[in-house]
Design a protein around this motif. Structure first.
Motif, short mmCIF file in Angstrom:
data_model
loop_
_atom_site.label_atom_id
_atom_site.label_comp_id
_atom_site.label_asym_id
_atom_site.label_seq_id
_atom_site.Cartn_x
_atom_site.Cartn_y
_atom_site.Cartn_z
N MET A 33 -8.05 5.34 -18.10
CA MET A 33 -7.96 6.05 -16.83
C MET A 33 -6.63 6.80 -16.80
O MET A 33 -5.59 6.24 -17.18
N ASP A 34 -6.63 8.05 -16.34
CA ASP A 34 -5.39 8.82 -16.33
C ASP A 34 -4.53 8.45 -15.11
O ASP A 34 -4.95 7.74 -14.21
N THR A 35 -3.31 8.94 -15.13
CA THR A 35 -2.32 8.62 -14.10
C THR A 35 -2.82 8.95 -12.70
O THR A 35 -2.70 8.14 -11.78
N TYR A 36 -3.36 10.13 -12.54
CA TYR A 36 -3.85 10.57 -11.24
C TYR A 36 -4.90 9.60 -10.69
O TYR A 36 -4.87 9.22 -9.52
N GLU A 37 -5.82 9.20 -11.55
CA GLU A 37 -6.88 8.28 -11.12
C GLU A 37 -6.32 6.90 -10.75
O GLU A 37 -6.80 6.27 -9.81
N LEU A 38 -5.32 6.45 -11.47
CA LEU A 38 -4.71 5.16 -11.16
C LEU A 38 -3.98 5.20 -9.81
O LEU A 38 -4.08 4.25 -9.03
N VAL A 39 -3.29 6.28 -9.53
CA VAL A 39 -2.62 6.43 -8.23
C VAL A 39 -3.66 6.48 -7.12
O VAL A 39 -3.50 5.87 -6.06
N GLN B 57 -6.59 5.15 -7.21
CA GLN B 57 -7.14 3.80 -7.08
C GLN B 57 -6.19 2.92 -6.26
O GLN B 57 -6.63 2.14 -5.42
N ALA B 58 -4.91 3.04 -6.49
CA ALA B 58 -3.92 2.27 -5.73
C ALA B 58 -3.97 2.65 -4.25
O ALA B 58 -3.90 1.78 -3.38
N SER B 59 -4.12 3.93 -3.97
CA SER B 59 -4.22 4.38 -2.58
C SER B 59 -5.48 3.82 -1.92
O SER B 59 -5.45 3.42 -0.75
N ALA B 60 -6.57 3.78 -2.67
CA ALA B 60 -7.81 3.22 -2.13
C ALA B 60 -7.64 1.73 -1.82
O ALA B 60 -8.12 1.24 -0.78
N LEU B 61 -6.96 1.02 -2.69
CA LEU B 61 -6.69 -0.41 -2.44
C LEU B 61 -5.84 -0.58 -1.18
O LEU B 61 -6.08 -1.48 -0.37
N ALA B 62 -4.86 0.28 -1.02
CA ALA B 62 -3.99 0.19 0.16
C ALA B 62 -4.78 0.46 1.45
O ALA B 62 -4.55 -0.20 2.46
N LYS B 63 -5.71 1.40 1.38
CA LYS B 63 -6.54 1.68 2.56
C LYS B 63 -7.38 0.47 2.94
O LYS B 63 -7.70 0.27 4.11
N LEU B 64 -7.71 -0.35 1.96
CA LEU B 64 -8.47 -1.58 2.21
C LEU B 64 -7.53 -2.75 2.56
O LEU B 64 -7.97 -3.90 2.63
N LYS B 65 -6.24 -2.41 2.73
CA LYS B 65 -5.20 -3.40 3.06
C LYS B 65 -5.00 -4.42 1.94
O LYS B 65 -4.58 -5.55 2.18
N LYS B 66 -5.28 -4.02 0.73
CA LYS B 66 -5.04 -4.86 -0.45
C LYS B 66 -3.73 -4.38 -1.09
O LYS B 66 -3.70 -3.89 -2.22
N ALA C 136 -2.46 -3.08 -4.87
CA ALA C 136 -1.97 -1.71 -5.03
C ALA C 136 -0.59 -1.72 -5.68
O ALA C 136 -0.30 -0.92 -6.58
N ILE C 137 0.26 -2.66 -5.23
CA ILE C 137 1.60 -2.78 -5.81
C ILE C 137 1.50 -3.11 -7.30
O ILE C 137 2.19 -2.50 -8.13
N ASN C 138 0.66 -4.07 -7.64
CA ASN C 138 0.49 -4.45 -9.05
C ASN C 138 0.03 -3.27 -9.90
O ASN C 138 0.51 -3.06 -11.02
N LEU C 139 -0.92 -2.51 -9.37
CA LEU C 139 -1.43 -1.36 -10.11
C LEU C 139 -0.34 -0.31 -10.30
O LEU C 139 -0.17 0.23 -11.40
N LEU C 140 0.43 -0.03 -9.25
CA LEU C 140 1.51 0.96 -9.37
C LEU C 140 2.62 0.46 -10.30
O LEU C 140 3.22 1.26 -11.03
N ASN C 141 2.87 -0.84 -10.30
CA ASN C 141 3.87 -1.38 -11.23
C ASN C 141 3.41 -1.23 -12.67
O ASN C 141 4.20 -0.90 -13.56
N GLU C 142 2.12 -1.47 -12.92
CA GLU C 142 1.58 -1.25 -14.27
C GLU C 142 1.73 0.21 -14.68
O GLU C 142 2.13 0.52 -15.80
#
Length: 169
Positions: A1-7, A9-18, A22-28
């Protein structure tokens, strides 16, 4: 998955209050791709109820990372401009920290972070002015090598750009 897609995905997790996910994904993403994600990750820490970890995380992890990213991004520029953009990155981090402190209703931290941000912004402005002068000096030397010292024969755009230098010669 490219960088844009990962970011994304992290935003989608944050919208779900996860936020922790999201932090773990952005740290990776930060570790694997050596990119800055401080603008997204800082508020996620606060929203995840991890405000007490945030300042240490920024000082030990984000600021060094953003500094490396800024230096790499501007490696083709003089050291003064690199320093300017490192300071700008740190300024932005402290502004995000101040916003989180405000949301936490922690006035002491908010003022402290705003004070730090202000210092870094002043350093940014100073380094930027010095860096722009260094870059212009370098460009003038290169222009002299290219066009010679007979300034009347230089293209108008060069004469305009370096008018202060030419009038002092």
């Amino acid at each position: 998955m490219d960088t844009y897609e990962l970011v994304k995905q992290a935003s989608a997790l944050a919208k779900l209050k996860k936020y922790d996910e999201a932090i773990n994904l952005l740290n990776e993403l930060r570790v694997e791709h050596q990119i800055s994600c401080s603008e997204k990750i800082i508020p996620y820490y606060q929203k995840a109820g991890r405000y007490n970890e945030l300042e240490k995380y920024c000082i030990e992890t984000l600021i060094p990372m953003d500094s490396r990213v800024a230096k790499n991004t501007f490696s083709h520029k003089c050291k003064e401009l690199q320093h300017a953009f490192v300071n700008l990155s740190v300024y932005k981090i402290y502004m995000k920290l101040a916003l989180c402190a405000k949301r936490e209703k922690n006035g002491f931290d908010e003022l402290r972070f705003l004070s730090e941000a202000s210092l870094y912004y002043e350093q940014y402005e100073t380094s930027l002015a010095v860096g722009e002068k260094v870059e212009l000096d370098t460009e003038f030397i290169e222009a002299k090598k290219l066009w010679g010292v007979e300034y009347s024969e230089w293209p108008e755009s060069y004469k305009d750009k370096f008018s202060d230098y030419i009038s002092n010669v």
